[in-house]
Scaffold this motif. Sequence first.
Motif, PDB file in Angstrom:
ATOM      1  N   ALA A 220       4.196  20.018  23.066  1.00  0.00           N
ATOM      2  CA  ALA A 220       5.155  18.928  22.907  1.00  0.00           C
ATOM      3  C   ALA A 220       5.648  18.434  24.267  1.00  0.00           C
ATOM      4  O   ALA A 220       5.754  17.223  24.508  1.00  0.00           O
ATOM      5  N   GLY A 221       5.969  19.350  25.168  1.00  0.00           N
ATOM      6  CA  GLY A 221       6.401  18.961  26.501  1.00  0.00           C
ATOM      7  C   GLY A 221       5.320  18.230  27.266  1.00  0.00           C
ATOM      8  O   GLY A 221       5.586  17.244  27.969  1.00  0.00           O
ATOM      9  N   LEU A 222       4.082  18.681  27.123  1.00  0.00           N
ATOM     10  CA  LEU A 222       2.956  18.041  27.802  1.00  0.00           C
ATOM     11  C   LEU A 222       2.684  16.653  27.232  1.00  0.00           C
ATOM     12  O   LEU A 222       2.349  15.719  27.972  1.00  0.00           O
ATOM     13  N   VAL A 223       2.833  16.514  25.925  1.00  0.00           N
ATOM     14  CA  VAL A 223       2.677  15.203  25.292  1.00  0.00           C
ATOM     15  C   VAL A 223       3.698  14.218  25.864  1.00  0.00           C
ATOM     16  O   VAL A 223       3.368  13.087  26.243  1.00  0.00           O
ATOM     17  N   ALA A 224       4.951  14.645  25.926  1.00  0.00           N
ATOM     18  CA  ALA A 224       6.017  13.738  26.358  1.00  0.00           C
ATOM     19  C   ALA A 224       5.898  13.349  27.831  1.00  0.00           C
ATOM     20  O   ALA A 224       6.231  12.219  28.208  1.00  0.00           O
TER      21      ALA A 224
ATOM     22  N   GLY B 175      10.588  17.172  29.117  1.00  0.00           N
ATOM     23  CA  GLY B 175       9.964  18.289  28.423  1.00  0.00           C
ATOM     24  C   GLY B 175      10.916  19.002  27.491  1.00  0.00           C
ATOM     25  O   GLY B 175      10.565  19.339  26.349  1.00  0.00           O
ATOM     26  N   LEU B 176      12.145  19.233  27.957  1.00  0.00           N
ATOM     27  CA  LEU B 176      13.139  19.915  27.129  1.00  0.00           C
ATOM     28  C   LEU B 176      13.465  19.095  25.881  1.00  0.00           C
ATOM     29  O   LEU B 176      13.552  19.635  24.766  1.00  0.00           O
ATOM     30  N   ALA B 177      13.648  17.797  26.064  1.00  0.00           N
ATOM     31  CA  ALA B 177      13.951  16.929  24.925  1.00  0.00           C
ATOM     32  C   ALA B 177      12.832  16.976  23.890  1.00  0.00           C
ATOM     33  O   ALA B 177      13.086  17.044  22.675  1.00  0.00           O
ATOM     34  N   ALA B 178      11.591  16.950  24.363  1.00  0.00           N
ATOM     35  CA  ALA B 178      10.463  16.985  23.435  1.00  0.00           C
ATOM     36  C   ALA B 178      10.390  18.314  22.699  1.00  0.00           C
ATOM     37  O   ALA B 178      10.149  18.361  21.484  1.00  0.00           O
TER      38      ALA B 178
END
Length: 437
Positions: free
Chosen positions: A273-277, A294-297
Motif C-alpha cells: 500500500a505504501g509503495l502504491v501511494a 506511506g503512512l496514510a496509505a
Amino acid sequence: MTLAAPRVDTGDTAWLLAATALVLLMTPGLALFYGGMVRTKSVLNMLMMSFVSIALVTVVWLAAGYSLVFGEDTAGGLIGSLDHLGMAGLDPDSVQGTVPTLLFATFQLTFAVITAALVSGAIADRAKFGAWLVFVPVWTLLVYVPVAHWTWGPGGWILDRLGALDFAGGLPVEITSGASGLALCLVLGPRLGFKKDAMRPHNLPMVMLGAGLLWFGWFGFNAGSALGANGLAAAAFLNTLAAGCTGLLGWLLVEQKRDGHATTLGAASGAVAGLVAITPSCGSVSLLGALVVGLAAGVVCSYAVSWKFRLNYDDSLDVVGVHLVGGVIGTLLIGVFAVESMTGGAEGLLYGGGLGQLGRQLVAVVAVGAYAFLVTYGIGKLIDRTLGFRASEEQEHAGLDLTVHAETAYDHGVPGGHGGPVTSSPVSLAQKVKPQA
C-alpha cells in the motif's frame, strides 16, 4: 548555430537497463504474492494469469501500444499516432532523451505488463482462463494505452493541458488497475461462499516472498522513471523505501489496535500500500512527504480492504482496497506535499502552492477512475455475453488448477496426494468436470 544531435549517455542507459529488468521481475513477484493469497485449488491458475499477461501485453505493445502511447498526438490529447506501428522507424540508433528509444519502449512495456496482471487479483478463483486471454489484449489497447498517453505521452491532456503530476504511474497503473478490478468484480459477481467461507491465504511465506520481490522491483519502477542515473532517481529511490516502511508500520498499527495482533499478511499488504501511494508522488515530494504518504496509505488501505464486505463486491485479493485507494491517496497528496525542488515548479498546499495543484490532481483521479471503470465494465460484459467470463460452479468447487490446467500445486505426481489413496490422475479427475470454453 546547429543543435547537437541527441546522444546516448552510457550511465543513464546502464541504469535504465537494470530498472527495466527490475520492473519485469515485479510481475513474477506479483504472481507469487497473489498465488500465496488464494486457496490451494487455484494457486496455479493465479500464477498463470500473471505470467500469460507478460506474453500477451508484450505482443500488443510491440504491435501498436507503444506507438499509440508515445507517438505524436493525433486527437487533442487523447491518443497517439500509428507512426511506429510494429515498432517501425525505431532502430538501435534511435534516441529518447539520453537512452536508446528501444530501451525506453521496453521499460514502458514492463509497466503495461504489470498493470494488466494486477487486475487479475480482483477476480481470482472464478474467471475463465480463456476469457482472460481475450480480455488482456483488448483491455490493454482500450484502457491502459489511452490513459498512459494522457499521462505521459507527447500532447497528452493530463500532462500538457491539465498539468496534473504523476511521476511513475499512479494514474495509468494503480488507479486504472484498481478501477478496472472493481468493474470486473461486478461483472463476474462474488465467489461461491463469499462472506460465508473463510477463504484464507494458503501460503503466507509465498505472499511474503512475492511482496519482497515487488518491493525490490519497485525501485526500478519509481527510480527508473527518472530515466537517468541522477539525483532525481536517488530521491525517488529513497522516497520509495521510506513510504514502503511507513505503509507497513501504519497497517500493523491498525491491525494491533483493531484486532489485537499484527499479521504477516498485514505487513506485506501495508508495504505494498505504501509503495502504491508513493508511485505517483516519489518524484514530487520531499522525504518527509514520502513518510506521510506511506503512512496514510497503510492506515487508510487497511480499513478500505474491508469495504467489500459491507458493499458486497468480491475483490478477491484487495486490488480495490490497496491499488485503487492507495493510488488515489498518493496522487491527491501530490497537491499537498509537492515541493519545487523536486517538481521544478509546482508546489503543494503545504508549501504555498494553494489549492490549484490539488484541484488538478483531483480532476485527473476522477477522469481516469471513471474512464477505466466504465470501459472495463463494457469489455467485461461483452466477453461475458459472448464467451462467458465466469467459471461454472462445478469448476469453481473443484478448483481452477485441476479443471483448467489439469495440474495441482502441491500433490502433482506424489503418490497419495494429501495423504489419501491415489484413485485417479489429475488429468482423469479434470475430465470429470466440464472443461472451460
